[in-house]
Design an enzyme around this catalytic site. Structure first.
Site, PDB file in Angstrom:
ATOM      1  N   GLY A   1      44.363  58.020  22.972  1.00 40.57           N
ATOM      2  CA  GLY A   1      45.026  58.625  24.127  1.00 40.57           C
ATOM      3  C   GLY A   1      44.679  60.086  24.354  1.00 40.57           C
ATOM      4  O   GLY A   1      45.019  60.643  25.400  1.00 40.57           O
TER       5      GLY A   1
ATOM      6  N   CYS B   1      48.469  32.053  45.229  1.00 45.54           N
ATOM      7  CA  CYS B   1      47.206  32.390  45.886  1.00 45.54           C
ATOM      8  C   CYS B   1      46.889  31.282  46.881  1.00 45.54           C
ATOM      9  O   CYS B   1      46.925  30.101  46.530  1.00 45.54           O
ATOM     10  CB  CYS B   1      46.116  32.512  44.831  1.00 45.54           C
TER      11      CYS B   1
ATOM     12  N   CYS C   1      43.456  29.397  45.443  1.00 52.26           N
ATOM     13  CA  CYS C   1      43.448  28.562  44.226  1.00 52.26           C
ATOM     14  C   CYS C   1      44.847  28.100  43.830  1.00 52.26           C
ATOM     15  O   CYS C   1      44.997  27.364  42.866  1.00 52.26           O
ATOM     16  CB  CYS C   1      42.800  29.317  43.068  1.00 52.26           C
TER      17      CYS C   1
ATOM     18  N   CYS D   1      44.386  35.895  44.994  1.00 53.19           N
ATOM     19  CA  CYS D   1      44.147  36.558  43.710  1.00 53.19           C
ATOM     20  C   CYS D   1      43.298  37.801  43.934  1.00 53.19           C
ATOM     21  O   CYS D   1      42.301  37.749  44.651  1.00 53.19           O
ATOM     22  CB  CYS D   1      43.363  35.666  42.751  1.00 53.19           C
TER      23      CYS D   1
ATOM     24  N   CYS E   1      40.074  33.618  40.276  1.00 49.29           N
ATOM     25  CA  CYS E   1      40.361  32.718  41.384  1.00 49.29           C
ATOM     26  C   CYS E   1      39.341  31.572  41.405  1.00 49.29           C
ATOM     27  O   CYS E   1      39.715  30.404  41.477  1.00 49.29           O
ATOM     28  CB  CYS E   1      40.327  33.505  42.693  1.00 49.29           C
TER      29      CYS E   1
HETATM   30 ZN   LIG Z   1      43.345  32.554  43.549  1.00 51.92          ZN
END
Ligand SMILES: [Zn+2]
Length: 305
Positions: free
Chosen positions: A30, A246, A249, A271, A277
């Site tokens: 970090g 989505c 898909c 997506c 996807c």
């Molecule tokens: Zn998708």
């Protein structure tokens, strides 16, 4: 465009410096390690920090994936990929998350879980989360050193007072290994939990600001929050309380981008991760193929008695 014949475009000294900086960044999770960011044949702010990391760490025979906002085909991703292909002979490129050894990304972490043998490089515009509360870099360094993030917490608290919630959508301040708070780059809140105990090494490069920092594998990464106002990711439920899916898909577990259908004027969701996807569609097609084959076998068996 003419580019150097040298593998990885950068000279060996520059690559060595970036690798050393990277090792230091991994050793102090970090911590923003300064380095002498090189001029690249593209404007700063177009991913030169991520690009310099990729060029310094990529080796012959390795496979690279470049994404921008989850897509392999956006202009920025295509340009960076072309440049790397031109300057790193013997390197393969892919759009598949699972095939990639190195993934350079802007604004997203792939939906698919990354593995120990993979490296994720994030492009960073502003590396320091304290910049919104302290203008002086010297003072910010002291605050980081003392892990004093009280002013950042006050900022989050002011958000809650004003809006009843923390309104930061991207670049959510995240504490690494119980000490340094990082700007995880403009990934959505959705992606922040993926940094926590990630098997893959995550490197973050800010070219313009000349900083490299890291979330090493299996390291704690905790978004700043309050006991009574916990951190939460984007909510993709509709008015009826159903999780949106989505439209391509039908996945109901991915981070969705919102579009407006030009014909109907209605909002549609897809997506953000295009490889994810495509893979869901391929899996579904494969499943329905298996189903239809097993149905055929069953009906043959029935017919044969
Ligand atoms: Zn998708």
């Amino acid at each position: 465009m003419t580019v150097s014949n040298h593998f990885g475009f950068l000279d060996e000294y520059a690559k060595k410096e970036i690798r050393r900086t990277t090792l230091k960044a991994i050793a102090i999770p970090g911590y923003q390690v300064p380095y002498s960011s090189r001029e690249m044949p593209m404007g700063r702010g177009f991913g030169t920090g991520g690009l310099q990391l990729t060029l310094s760490l990529l080796g012959k025979g390795e496979t690279l994936k470049v994404i921008d906002q989850g897509s392999d085909d956006s202009v920025n991703a295509v340009n960076l990929r072309n440049f790397i292909e031109m300057t790193c002979s013997g390197v393969d490129t892919t759009t598949s998350t699972s095939e990639a050894d190195v993934i350079q990304s802007r604004h997203r972490i792939p939906e698919k879980d990354l593995r120990e043998d993979q490296l994720l490089i994030l492009q960073v515009p502003y590396p320091d989360p304290l910049i919104i509360v302290e203008a002086s870099e010297n003072k910010r360094k002291t605050l980081h050193g003392e892990a004093d993030y009280s002013r950042l917490l006050v900022k989050l608290y002011e958000d809650i007072v004003k809006y009843d919630e923390i309104t930061i959508s991207h670049r959510y301040p995240t504490r690494i290994n119980d000490h340094y708070v990082i700007d995880p780059s403009p990934i959505p809140r959705w992606d922040v939990p993926k940094l926590h105990q990630s098997p893959a090494l995550v490197l973050l490069g800010a070219g313009r600001e000349k900083k490299i920092y890291a979330v090493p594998p299996y390291t704690k990464a905790e978004p700043l929050a309050f006991e009574d106002v916990p951190f939460r990711v984007e909510n993709f439920t509709n008015k009826k309380g159903q999780r949106r899916s989505c439209q391509r898909c039908h996945c109901t577990t991915s981070f969705l981008d919102e579009f407006v259908d030009s014909k109907s004027g209605e909002k549609i969701y897809q997506c953000s991760d295009s490889d994810w996807c495509n893979e869901q569609i391929a899996n579904r097609t494969a499943m329905s193929d298996i189903e239809s084959i097993s149905n055929t076998i069953e009906s043959v068996e029935v017919a044969n008695g």
